[in-house]
Write a protein that holds these residues in place. Structure first.
Motif, PDB file in Angstrom:
ATOM      1  N   LYS A   4      15.228   0.205  46.437  1.00  0.00           N
ATOM      2  CA  LYS A   4      14.140  -0.435  45.689  1.00  0.00           C
ATOM      3  C   LYS A   4      12.851   0.347  45.909  1.00  0.00           C
ATOM      4  CE  LYS A   4      13.118  -5.179  45.283  1.00  0.00           C
ATOM      5  NZ  LYS A   4      12.686  -6.401  45.957  1.00  0.00           N
ATOM      6  N   ILE A  22       9.480   5.968  36.294  1.00  0.00           N
ATOM      7  CA  ILE A  22       9.963   4.593  36.115  1.00  0.00           C
ATOM      8  C   ILE A  22      11.164   4.583  35.174  1.00  0.00           C
ATOM      9  CG2 ILE A  22       9.385   2.302  35.185  1.00  0.00           C
ATOM     10  CD1 ILE A  22       6.470   2.856  36.210  1.00  0.00           C
ATOM     11  N   LYS A  23      11.072   5.338  34.088  1.00  0.00           N
ATOM     12  CA  LYS A  23      12.189   5.424  33.133  1.00  0.00           C
ATOM     13  C   LYS A  23      13.449   5.972  33.810  1.00  0.00           C
ATOM     14  CE  LYS A  23      10.713   4.299  28.944  1.00  0.00           C
ATOM     15  NZ  LYS A  23      11.257   3.134  28.262  1.00  0.00           N
ATOM     16  N   LEU A  26      15.106   3.425  36.060  1.00  0.00           N
ATOM     17  CA  LEU A  26      15.854   2.454  35.255  1.00  0.00           C
ATOM     18  C   LEU A  26      17.194   3.048  34.798  1.00  0.00           C
ATOM     19  CD1 LEU A  26      12.910   1.014  33.116  1.00  0.00           C
ATOM     20  CD2 LEU A  26      14.140  -0.162  34.959  1.00  0.00           C
ATOM     21  N   GLU A  27      17.171   4.317  34.362  1.00  0.00           N
ATOM     22  CA  GLU A  27      18.410   4.985  33.926  1.00  0.00           C
ATOM     23  C   GLU A  27      19.424   5.054  35.059  1.00  0.00           C
ATOM     24  OE1 GLU A  27      17.197   8.867  32.547  1.00  0.00           O
ATOM     25  OE2 GLU A  27      15.999   7.996  30.920  1.00  0.00           O
ATOM     26  N   ASP A  29      19.694   2.916  37.486  1.00  0.00           N
ATOM     27  CA  ASP A  29      19.896   1.574  38.041  1.00  0.00           C
ATOM     28  C   ASP A  29      19.278   1.397  39.422  1.00  0.00           C
ATOM     29  OD1 ASP A  29      21.205   0.404  35.855  1.00  0.00           O
ATOM     30  OD2 ASP A  29      23.085   1.388  36.418  1.00  0.00           O
ATOM     31  N   GLU A  31      16.261  -0.270  41.366  1.00  0.00           N
ATOM     32  CA  GLU A  31      15.278  -1.336  41.154  1.00  0.00           C
ATOM     33  C   GLU A  31      13.871  -0.772  41.386  1.00  0.00           C
ATOM     34  OE1 GLU A  31      14.548  -5.909  42.656  1.00  0.00           O
ATOM     35  OE2 GLU A  31      16.346  -4.857  43.319  1.00  0.00           O
ATOM     36  N   VAL A  32      12.963  -1.050  40.467  1.00  0.00           N
ATOM     37  CA  VAL A  32      11.638  -0.449  40.552  1.00  0.00           C
ATOM     38  C   VAL A  32      10.544  -1.484  40.296  1.00  0.00           C
ATOM     39  CG1 VAL A  32      11.716   0.339  38.142  1.00  0.00           C
ATOM     40  CG2 VAL A  32      10.204   1.496  39.743  1.00  0.00           C
ATOM     41  N   ARG A  33       9.455  -1.343  41.051  1.00  0.00           N
ATOM     42  CA  ARG A  33       8.254  -2.140  40.884  1.00  0.00           C
ATOM     43  C   ARG A  33       7.125  -1.149  40.618  1.00  0.00           C
ATOM     44  NH1 ARG A  33      11.688  -5.236  40.592  1.00  0.00           N
ATOM     45  NH2 ARG A  33      12.149  -7.040  41.879  1.00  0.00           N
ATOM     46  N   SER A  41       3.255  -2.475  30.771  1.00  0.00           N
ATOM     47  CA  SER A  41       4.629  -2.367  31.255  1.00  0.00           C
ATOM     48  C   SER A  41       5.243  -1.062  30.779  1.00  0.00           C
ATOM     49  CB  SER A  41       5.466  -3.554  30.777  1.00  0.00           C
ATOM     50  OG  SER A  41       5.537  -3.550  29.367  1.00  0.00           O
ATOM     51  N   GLY A  43       8.909  -0.245  29.695  1.00  0.00           N
ATOM     52  CA  GLY A  43      10.155  -0.946  29.425  1.00  0.00           C
ATOM     53  C   GLY A  43      10.037  -2.348  29.997  1.00  0.00           C
ATOM     54  N   VAL A  45       9.623  -3.162  33.063  1.00  0.00           N
ATOM     55  CA  VAL A  45       8.916  -3.175  34.347  1.00  0.00           C
ATOM     56  C   VAL A  45       7.421  -3.439  34.143  1.00  0.00           C
ATOM     57  CG1 VAL A  45       8.360  -1.844  36.428  1.00  0.00           C
ATOM     58  CG2 VAL A  45      10.579  -1.519  35.295  1.00  0.00           C
TER      59      VAL A  45
END
Length: 120
Positions: A4, A22-23, A26-27, A29, A31-33, A41, A43, A45
């Protein structure tokens, strides 16, 4: 194993490295904040503008110049991440020393390169 990640210095502008990171998280998998100067945002997030009490952050990746990092020193240390990545332009010897004293690994590296060669 969860990696994370908190992206500090997040931007809604597609031309920014923090946006691209960030992208990529996500690709993959991961977990990102995200925390940035302006809310919005990337996407799904949301970009926070305060200092939320995130839990279980493994890695903080910095996209802030050293002057902007100062106000986040105590916050980042309070999150107790395993490591902090200083992306190009974010290198900060003072903060590296502070992290080391708090048993947090500091890495000067490029998150995008790490992700692209599966070294994250």
């Amino acid at each position: 194993m969860s990696k994370k990640t908190l992206v500090l210095g997040a931007s809604t502008k597609p031309s920014r490295y923090s946006y691209v990171a960030i992208k990529r998280f996500l690709e993959k998998d991961i977990e990102v904040r995200a925390i940035g100067l302006r809310s919005g945002s990337v996407g799904p997030v949301p970009i926070e503008t305060d200092k939320p009490d995130f839990k279980d952050i493994d890695t903080v990746t910095l996209y802030l110049n050293p002057r902007r990092q100062t106000e986040y020193y105590n916050y980042i240390i309070s999150l107790k991440p395993k490591r902090v990545i200083f992306n190009p332009g974010a290198e900060n010897e003072e903060f590296v020393e502070l992290l080391t004293k708090n048993n947090i690994k500091a890495e000067v590296a490029c998150t995008l390169v790490m992700l692209s060669v599966d070294a994250y």
